[in-house]
Write an enzyme that holds these catalytic residues in place. Sequence first.
Site, PDB file in Angstrom:
ATOM      1  N   LYS A   1       0.882  -1.184   0.000  1.00  0.00           N
ATOM      2  CA  LYS A   1       0.000   0.000   0.000  1.00  0.00           C
ATOM      3  C   LYS A   1       0.911   1.224   0.000  1.00  0.00           C
ATOM      4  CE  LYS A   1      -1.837   2.973   2.042  1.00  0.00           C
ATOM      5  NZ  LYS A   1      -1.647   4.411   1.642  1.00  0.00           N
TER       6      LYS A   1
ATOM      7  N   GLU B   1      -0.964   7.361  -0.900  1.00  0.00           N
ATOM      8  CA  GLU B   1      -2.027   7.739  -1.846  1.00  0.00           C
ATOM      9  C   GLU B   1      -1.608   8.909  -2.738  1.00  0.00           C
ATOM     10  OE1 GLU B   1      -1.944   7.736   1.377  1.00  0.00           O
ATOM     11  OE2 GLU B   1      -3.095   9.375   2.309  1.00  0.00           O
TER      12      GLU B   1
ATOM     13  N   GLY C   1       7.101   5.606   7.552  1.00  0.00           N
ATOM     14  CA  GLY C   1       6.282   6.813   7.550  1.00  0.00           C
ATOM     15  C   GLY C   1       6.493   7.589   8.831  1.00  0.00           C
ATOM     16  N   GLY C   2       5.504   8.375   9.189  1.00  0.00           N
ATOM     17  CA  GLY C   2       5.628   9.275  10.331  1.00  0.00           C
ATOM     18  C   GLY C   2       5.478   8.559  11.668  1.00  0.00           C
TER      19      GLY C   2
ATOM     20  N   THR D   1       1.789   7.844  12.870  1.00  0.00           N
ATOM     21  CA  THR D   1       1.204   6.699  12.166  1.00  0.00           C
ATOM     22  C   THR D   1       1.847   5.402  12.647  1.00  0.00           C
ATOM     23  OG1 THR D   1       1.107   8.174  10.245  1.00  0.00           O
ATOM     24  CG2 THR D   1       0.505   5.886   9.883  1.00  0.00           C
ATOM     25  N   GLY D   2       3.143   5.438  12.886  1.00  0.00           N
ATOM     26  CA  GLY D   2       3.845   4.239  13.362  1.00  0.00           C
ATOM     27  C   GLY D   2       3.298   3.754  14.697  1.00  0.00           C
TER      28      GLY D   2
ATOM     29  N   GLU E   1      10.009   2.007  10.224  1.00  0.00           N
ATOM     30  CA  GLU E   1      11.022   3.014   9.873  1.00  0.00           C
ATOM     31  C   GLU E   1      10.331   4.363   9.976  1.00  0.00           C
ATOM     32  OE1 GLU E   1      14.221   2.775   9.020  1.00  0.00           O
ATOM     33  OE2 GLU E   1      14.285   0.603   9.163  1.00  0.00           O
TER      34      GLU E   1
ATOM     35  N   CYS F   1      13.975  11.543   5.622  1.00  0.00           N
ATOM     36  CA  CYS F   1      13.936  11.115   7.027  1.00  0.00           C
ATOM     37  C   CYS F   1      15.290  11.314   7.702  1.00  0.00           C
ATOM     38  CB  CYS F   1      13.507   9.662   7.122  1.00  0.00           C
ATOM     39  SG  CYS F   1      14.517   8.563   6.115  1.00  0.00           S
TER      40      CYS F   1
ATOM     41  N   GLU G   1       9.860  16.765  13.923  1.00  0.00           N
ATOM     42  CA  GLU G   1      10.271  16.680  12.521  1.00  0.00           C
ATOM     43  C   GLU G   1       9.355  17.587  11.697  1.00  0.00           C
ATOM     44  OE1 GLU G   1       9.199  13.077  10.456  1.00  0.00           O
ATOM     45  OE2 GLU G   1      11.259  12.820   9.790  1.00  0.00           O
TER      46      GLU G   1
HETATM   47  P1  NAD Z   1       2.580   8.908   6.907  1.00  0.00           P
HETATM   48  O1  NAD Z   1       2.821   8.256   8.197  1.00  0.00           O
HETATM   49  O2  NAD Z   1       1.578   9.999   6.823  1.00  0.00           O
HETATM   50  O3  NAD Z   1       2.113   7.843   5.805  1.00  0.00           O
HETATM   51  C1  NAD Z   1       2.922   6.735   5.456  1.00  0.00           C
HETATM   52  C2  NAD Z   1       2.035   5.654   4.881  1.00  0.00           C
HETATM   53  O4  NAD Z   1       1.159   5.177   5.884  1.00  0.00           O
HETATM   54  C3  NAD Z   1       1.144   6.108   3.729  1.00  0.00           C
HETATM   55  O5  NAD Z   1       1.057   5.073   2.773  1.00  0.00           O
HETATM   56  C4  NAD Z   1      -0.192   6.315   4.414  1.00  0.00           C
HETATM   57  O6  NAD Z   1      -1.308   6.217   3.550  1.00  0.00           O
HETATM   58  C5  NAD Z   1      -0.173   5.178   5.415  1.00  0.00           C
HETATM   59  N1  NAD Z   1      -1.072   5.321   6.563  1.00  0.00           N
HETATM   60  C6  NAD Z   1      -1.480   6.477   7.161  1.00  0.00           C
HETATM   61  N2  NAD Z   1      -2.301   6.176   8.200  1.00  0.00           N
HETATM   62  C7  NAD Z   1      -2.395   4.830   8.263  1.00  0.00           C
HETATM   63  C8  NAD Z   1      -3.089   3.921   9.113  1.00  0.00           C
HETATM   64  N3  NAD Z   1      -3.861   4.354  10.116  1.00  0.00           N
HETATM   65  N4  NAD Z   1      -2.955   2.604   8.897  1.00  0.00           N
HETATM   66  C9  NAD Z   1      -2.165   2.143   7.898  1.00  0.00           C
HETATM   67  N5  NAD Z   1      -1.507   2.953   7.042  1.00  0.00           N
HETATM   68  C10 NAD Z   1      -1.600   4.282   7.226  1.00  0.00           C
HETATM   69  O7  NAD Z   1       4.005   9.383   6.395  1.00  0.00           O
HETATM   70  P2  NAD Z   1       4.339  10.242   5.116  1.00  0.00           P
HETATM   71  O8  NAD Z   1       3.917  11.654   5.384  1.00  0.00           O
HETATM   72  O9  NAD Z   1       3.839   9.555   3.903  1.00  0.00           O
HETATM   73  O10 NAD Z   1       5.951  10.144   5.082  1.00  0.00           O
HETATM   74  C11 NAD Z   1       6.773  11.014   5.760  1.00  0.00           C
HETATM   75  C12 NAD Z   1       7.326  10.340   7.004  1.00  0.00           C
HETATM   76  O11 NAD Z   1       8.014   9.156   6.647  1.00  0.00           O
HETATM   77  C13 NAD Z   1       8.340  11.194   7.720  1.00  0.00           C
HETATM   78  O12 NAD Z   1       8.091  11.174   9.104  1.00  0.00           O
HETATM   79  C14 NAD Z   1       9.669  10.506   7.424  1.00  0.00           C
HETATM   80  O13 NAD Z   1      10.661  10.734   8.379  1.00  0.00           O
HETATM   81  C15 NAD Z   1       9.256   9.090   7.352  1.00  0.00           C
HETATM   82  N6  NAD Z   1      10.246   8.301   6.590  1.00  0.00           N
HETATM   83  C16 NAD Z   1      11.127   7.492   7.281  1.00  0.00           C
HETATM   84  C17 NAD Z   1      12.100   6.778   6.597  1.00  0.00           C
HETATM   85  C18 NAD Z   1      13.091   5.903   7.323  1.00  0.00           C
HETATM   86  O14 NAD Z   1      13.864   5.204   6.670  1.00  0.00           O
HETATM   87  N7  NAD Z   1      13.122   5.889   8.647  1.00  0.00           N
HETATM   88  C19 NAD Z   1      12.178   6.881   5.213  1.00  0.00           C
HETATM   89  C20 NAD Z   1      11.277   7.705   4.543  1.00  0.00           C
HETATM   90  C21 NAD Z   1      10.310   8.408   5.251  1.00  0.00           C
END
Ligand code: NAD
Length: 489
Positions: free
Chosen positions: A174, A177, A227-228, A231-232, A249, A283, A384
């Site tokens: 996934k 979006e 991701g963020g 969300t994590g 991550e 990130c 961040e």
């Molecule tokens: P995000 O957390 O908003 O979204 C990431 C993904 O999670 C997207 O596909 C989103 O649709 C999905 N998502 C959102 N809510 C969800 C839920 N409740 N259940 C399941 N999936 C869900 O992050 P973003 O804004 O897309 O990316 C930016 C973030 O990613 C930054 O915090 C950045 O530091 C981090 N990031 C980390 C690394 C790393 O290697 N540590 C690499 C790249 C990005």
Amino acid sequence: MPELFIGGRWTAAVDGHVREIRCPADGTLVATVDEGGPKDSAAAVAAARDAFDRGPWPGTPAADRGRLLIRVADLLERDKDAFARAESLDTGKRLVESEYDLDDIANCFRYFGSLAASGGTDRAVDTGDPAVDSRVVHEPVGVCSLITPWNYPLLQTAWKVAPALAAGNTFVLKPSELTPHTAIGLMRLLAEAGLPDGAANLVLGTGPGAGAPLTTDERVDMVSFTGGLATGRHIMAAAAPTVKKIALELGGKNPNIVFADAEFDTAVDYALMAVFLHAGQVCSAGARLLVQEKLHDAFVDELVARARRIRLGGPFDEQARSGPLISAAHREKVEAYVAAGLDEGAVLRCGGRRPDDPALGDGFYYLPTVLDDCTPGMSVVRDESFGPVLTVERFRSEDEAVALANDTFYGLTGGVWTQDSGLAQRVASRLRAGTVWINDFHPYVPQAEWGGMKQSGVGRELGPAGLAEYQEAKHIWRNTAPRPQRWFE
Ligand code: NAD
């Protein structure tokens, strides 16, 4: 052609929803794609489950799995231009950066292909009993939900898809979006390379709509998420009731430490690249500059003079050095962090607003921004912002530099600049971060692990540990001479 890929078939979303994808550099319509929801995710999980339980992929010899991944790397190289262009249109990033990413992506598939083919880490165990044949073997975890962000869409996807397949798992991907196109392209290449139906499945859609069901479905064995932080945390909790394996991550608020003896010109140059690459949407960005007191004024003056000259532009502007933010909402978030920093006492040295250039008016641009005289408690230092915003703090001693650098709930990366190799090694070993660069910033290779300490994540991607994330160890004990023990007599 529909864009969800489930059980080896391209299909539209069950509810018929679609989403417009617009380029963040100028708002032009890139394409309209299918937008899946919970029903599509459930169908994709069913296909992945069936392909794992009955399909040939988990039982395919590891060397054959490796060969297929190397074929995918070849196909990515063949189609590099189309993939790079698609990535730039979705993200707004410079074409040259997407081209670098594509090279890294092909290397990632090649690396995990070779690792799989090399025979892995299965081993015999000496139990001390000659009648016992004891072995530890590594098996795939099962069905994996792979959820990825928008900043490095295909790169982050490759870091998951390549080891997941190398280990023999099946998956549902996934992507964000906002940036679906290269994930769609990857599914085509996996099919072309000969991956069996159902081993790779793609669902497009929002996090709550299409992503959340992938974190709770009891047929899923593992969730790997990039991701963020917020969300994590949410995903970790969502996966808890069914005790899924988790790999996270998350973000970073990474220190870049410059000692007074650093090579001046190079350290300024890298300090700019560390934070302003891809408009700070990285990130591992070096968003917290820590400068030794006696170098501070000269260093920041030169940094600001150069930051003012960074040219902003869209993906195909060859003179541009940095691009737009991903969305209007994200730019507003960055603006709010800068405003809060100024309220809390930071000094604006450059940027702090949108550019005046009318040619950039339709994109989500924000000027490279330097905030001086920052302190650890400020929200712009702590959180961040994920934008082109550099905060500057001063330190006097080695101990103070380390304390400031580690004064964060994140722990992804850090940089240290000095010509004193003993000092550099001491600081590197004291930083609580998954990656530390000495006199450099941002490089990585697929052979070396990547990931975060503290709230930057759980587990590692890349390297042998990146493959192990997608494996279960199993101990098989064979008694070669079983005899009755009559223990109950
Ligand atoms: P995000 O957390 O908003 O979204 C990431 C993904 O999670 C997207 O596909 C989103 O649709 C999905 N998502 C959102 N809510 C969800 C839920 N409740 N259940 C399941 N999936 C869900 O992050 P973003 O804004 O897309 O990316 C930016 C973030 O990613 C930054 O915090 C950045 O530091 C981090 N990031 C980390 C690394 C790393 O290697 N540590 C690499 C790249 C990005």
